[in-house]
Design a protein around this motif. Sequence first.
Motif, PDB file in Angstrom:
ATOM      1  N   PHE A   1       0.917  -1.153  -0.178  1.00 37.46           N
ATOM      2  CA  PHE A   1       0.050   0.135   0.100  1.00 37.46           C
ATOM      3  C   PHE A   1       0.798   1.396   0.087  1.00 37.46           C
ATOM      4  CE2 PHE A   1      -4.245  -1.465   0.430  1.00 37.46           C
ATOM      5  CZ  PHE A   1      -4.206  -2.715   0.833  1.00 37.46           C
ATOM      6  N   GLU A   2       0.230   2.252  -0.507  1.00 36.51           N
ATOM      7  CA  GLU A   2       0.994   3.820  -0.649  1.00 36.51           C
ATOM      8  C   GLU A   2      -0.269   4.722  -0.403  1.00 36.51           C
ATOM      9  OE1 GLU A   2       2.925   4.020  -4.391  1.00 36.51           O
ATOM     10  OE2 GLU A   2       1.125   4.913  -4.934  1.00 36.51           O
ATOM     11  N   ALA A   3       0.196   5.782   0.275  1.00 38.33           N
ATOM     12  CA  ALA A   3      -0.935   7.033   0.231  1.00 38.33           C
ATOM     13  C   ALA A   3      -0.144   8.200  -0.131  1.00 38.33           C
ATOM     14  CB  ALA A   3      -1.509   6.837   1.715  1.00 38.33           C
ATOM     15  N   GLU A   4      -0.803   9.097  -0.760  1.00 30.96           N
ATOM     16  CA  GLU A   4      -0.288  10.536  -1.078  1.00 30.96           C
ATOM     17  C   GLU A   4      -1.025  11.608  -0.271  1.00 30.96           C
ATOM     18  OE1 GLU A   4      -0.424  11.384  -5.003  1.00 30.96           O
ATOM     19  OE2 GLU A   4       1.070  13.121  -4.842  1.00 30.96           O
ATOM     20  N   PHE A   5      -0.296  12.415   0.468  1.00 29.96           N
ATOM     21  CA  PHE A   5      -0.730  13.711   1.349  1.00 29.96           C
ATOM     22  C   PHE A   5      -0.833  14.681   0.374  1.00 29.96           C
ATOM     23  CE2 PHE A   5      -1.565  16.436   4.193  1.00 29.96           C
ATOM     24  CZ  PHE A   5      -0.600  17.788   4.287  1.00 29.96           C
ATOM     25  N   LYS A   6      -2.145  15.118   0.048  1.00 29.91           N
ATOM     26  CA  LYS A   6      -2.209  16.665  -0.776  1.00 29.91           C
ATOM     27  C   LYS A   6      -2.728  17.552   0.149  1.00 29.91           C
ATOM     28  CE  LYS A   6      -2.886  14.085  -5.325  1.00 29.91           C
ATOM     29  NZ  LYS A   6      -3.536  13.810  -6.331  1.00 29.91           N
ATOM     30  N   ARG A   7      -1.994  18.528   0.446  1.00 30.50           N
ATOM     31  CA  ARG A   7      -2.363  19.494   1.420  1.00 30.50           C
ATOM     32  C   ARG A   7      -3.520  20.440   0.804  1.00 30.50           C
ATOM     33  NH1 ARG A   7       0.479  21.744   5.480  1.00 30.50           N
ATOM     34  NH2 ARG A   7       2.233  20.827   4.975  1.00 30.50           N
ATOM     35  N   SER A   8      -3.381  20.705  -0.727  1.00 32.99           N
ATOM     36  CA  SER A   8      -4.449  21.659  -1.190  1.00 32.99           C
ATOM     37  C   SER A   8      -5.593  20.871  -1.099  1.00 32.99           C
ATOM     38  CB  SER A   8      -3.830  21.925  -2.590  1.00 32.99           C
ATOM     39  OG  SER A   8      -3.669  20.546  -3.452  1.00 32.99           O
ATOM     40  N   GLN A   9      -5.700  19.577  -1.357  1.00 37.27           N
ATOM     41  CA  GLN A   9      -7.147  19.129  -1.491  1.00 37.27           C
ATOM     42  C   GLN A   9      -7.465  18.424   0.090  1.00 37.27           C
ATOM     43  OE1 GLN A   9      -7.154  15.999  -4.465  1.00 37.27           O
ATOM     44  NE2 GLN A   9      -6.090  17.594  -5.695  1.00 37.27           N
ATOM     45  N   SER A  10      -6.533  18.651   1.194  1.00 35.37           N
ATOM     46  CA  SER A  10      -7.093  18.011   2.385  1.00 35.37           C
ATOM     47  C   SER A  10      -7.446  16.523   2.308  1.00 35.37           C
ATOM     48  CB  SER A  10      -7.958  18.902   3.088  1.00 35.37           C
ATOM     49  OG  SER A  10      -7.669  20.036   3.337  1.00 35.37           O
ATOM     50  N   SER A  11      -6.383  15.872   1.596  1.00 37.73           N
ATOM     51  CA  SER A  11      -6.763  14.518   1.256  1.00 37.73           C
ATOM     52  C   SER A  11      -5.452  13.496   1.378  1.00 37.73           C
ATOM     53  CB  SER A  11      -7.110  14.014  -0.179  1.00 37.73           C
ATOM     54  OG  SER A  11      -6.036  14.352  -1.181  1.00 37.73           O
ATOM     55  N   PHE A  12      -5.749  12.265   2.023  1.00 39.06           N
ATOM     56  CA  PHE A  12      -4.697  11.385   2.122  1.00 39.06           C
ATOM     57  C   PHE A  12      -5.249   9.978   1.548  1.00 39.06           C
ATOM     58  CE2 PHE A  12      -0.696   9.960   3.872  1.00 39.06           C
ATOM     59  CZ  PHE A  12      -0.869   8.957   4.755  1.00 39.06           C
ATOM     60  N   ASN A  13      -5.350   9.760   0.212  1.00 41.67           N
ATOM     61  CA  ASN A  13      -5.863   8.566  -0.326  1.00 41.67           C
ATOM     62  C   ASN A  13      -4.866   7.357  -0.163  1.00 41.67           C
ATOM     63  OD1 ASN A  13      -8.174  10.236  -0.604  1.00 41.67           O
ATOM     64  ND2 ASN A  13      -7.867  10.537  -2.991  1.00 41.67           N
ATOM     65  N   LEU A  14      -5.535   6.326  -0.082  1.00 40.68           N
ATOM     66  CA  LEU A  14      -4.714   5.054   0.189  1.00 40.68           C
ATOM     67  C   LEU A  14      -4.854   4.322  -1.320  1.00 40.68           C
ATOM     68  CD1 LEU A  14      -3.426   3.087   2.044  1.00 40.68           C
ATOM     69  CD2 LEU A  14      -5.394   2.064   2.334  1.00 40.68           C
ATOM     70  N   ARG A  15      -3.749   3.756  -1.897  1.00 40.16           N
ATOM     71  CA  ARG A  15      -3.642   3.075  -3.007  1.00 40.16           C
ATOM     72  C   ARG A  15      -3.194   1.976  -3.188  1.00 40.16           C
ATOM     73  NH1 ARG A  15      -2.192   8.858  -5.446  1.00 40.16           N
ATOM     74  NH2 ARG A  15      -0.125   8.010  -5.592  1.00 40.16           N
ATOM     75  N   LYS A  16      -3.372   0.987  -3.948  1.00 36.56           N
ATOM     76  CA  LYS A  16      -2.498  -0.219  -4.140  1.00 36.56           C
ATOM     77  C   LYS A  16      -2.740  -0.648  -5.711  1.00 36.56           C
ATOM     78  CE  LYS A  16      -1.677  -4.787  -2.294  1.00 36.56           C
ATOM     79  NZ  LYS A  16      -2.036  -5.977  -1.290  1.00 36.56           N
ATOM     80  N   PRO A  17      -1.556  -1.042  -6.479  1.00 42.42           N
ATOM     81  CA  PRO A  17      -1.766  -1.213  -7.757  1.00 42.42           C
ATOM     82  C   PRO A  17      -2.351  -2.546  -8.141  1.00 42.42           C
ATOM     83  CG  PRO A  17       0.399  -1.240  -6.998  1.00 42.42           C
ATOM     84  CD  PRO A  17      -0.405  -0.992  -5.854  1.00 42.42           C
ATOM     85  N   SER A  18      -2.682  -3.597  -7.481  1.00 42.44           N
ATOM     86  CA  SER A  18      -3.010  -4.801  -7.505  1.00 42.44           C
ATOM     87  C   SER A  18      -3.546  -5.561  -6.204  1.00 42.44           C
ATOM     88  CB  SER A  18      -2.143  -5.788  -8.499  1.00 42.44           C
ATOM     89  OG  SER A  18      -2.656  -6.869  -8.611  1.00 42.44           O
ATOM     90  N   VAL A  19      -4.843  -5.598  -6.207  1.00 36.22           N
ATOM     91  CA  VAL A  19      -5.532  -5.974  -4.861  1.00 36.22           C
ATOM     92  C   VAL A  19      -5.353  -7.604  -4.712  1.00 36.22           C
ATOM     93  CG1 VAL A  19      -7.611  -6.086  -3.730  1.00 36.22           C
ATOM     94  CG2 VAL A  19      -6.890  -4.124  -4.679  1.00 36.22           C
ATOM     95  N   HIS A  20      -5.264  -7.905  -3.837  1.00 38.16           N
ATOM     96  CA  HIS A  20      -5.253  -9.503  -3.484  1.00 38.16           C
ATOM     97  C   HIS A  20      -6.304  -9.881  -2.649  1.00 38.16           C
ATOM     98  CE1 HIS A  20      -3.897 -13.400  -1.505  1.00 38.16           C
ATOM     99  NE2 HIS A  20      -3.348 -13.588  -2.844  1.00 38.16           N
ATOM    100  N   TRP A  21      -7.134 -11.239  -2.862  1.00 39.40           N
ATOM    101  CA  TRP A  21      -8.238 -11.445  -1.883  1.00 39.40           C
ATOM    102  C   TRP A  21      -8.141 -11.264  -0.567  1.00 39.40           C
ATOM    103  CZ3 TRP A  21      -7.544 -14.984   1.867  1.00 39.40           C
ATOM    104  CH2 TRP A  21      -6.553 -15.902   1.801  1.00 39.40           C
TER     105      TRP A  21
END
Lengths: 113, 114
Positions: B63-83
């Motif tokens: 997993f990774e996440a990106e902090f975007k101050r201008s959008q007040s966001s911290f979205n979590l991402r994963k390129p390929s999900v496992h069961w």
Amino acid sequence: DVKVTQSSRYLVKRTGEKVFLECVQDMDHENMFWYRQDPGLGLRLIYFSYDVKMKEKGDIPEGYSVSREKKERFSLILESASTNQTSMYLCASRRMGQANEQYFGPGTRLTVT
Amino acid sequence: AQSVTQPDIHITVSEGASLELRCNYSYGATPYLFWYVQSPGQGLQLLLKYFSGDTLVQGIKGFEAEFKRSQSSFNLRKPSVHWSDAAEYFCAVGASTGRRALTFGSGTRLQVQP
């Protein structure tokens, strides 16, 4: 590895009973927390202890009290259990410092009938 | 006072597909941000955290996440999900001053289809 243990995984109590939930951590953490988790509401803070014998009310302290006589142990007390206290209770601990992560126990699912 | 919004209550993705879980926070200063995962019947496990520096944070389990101050966001991402990623995910914000406990979002439940 940090270990946070909770005394029971499942507990069933009757309305009006006094209930004790115990939490123990083994990493000498200063801060300890009690949360309750309900579907759609996430985790809500009940009480927080920043050191032995020190405590602060969280967002929903009504109907609860806490005790921290030793650094490793943090107890949550329901003085007179009610059905609306049926929930999952999660304990956490953290080394002092607000950037540090919290470590969680497995939770206690309490049912009050 | 700080707050956290996770707008998606439930998300279903196919195994192998990419994933993004949304998190928006409200806090006046630079926050400390966390993502936790809760598998069924378990306590919460930390996936990753941000408190300063590089705005793209790597965590455990890919997993990774990106902090975007201008959008007040911290979205979590994963390129390929496992069961095995099927679980509930919580975003949390911590204050740099004042309140010493985390404030959690209401969670996003992830279901993975074979």
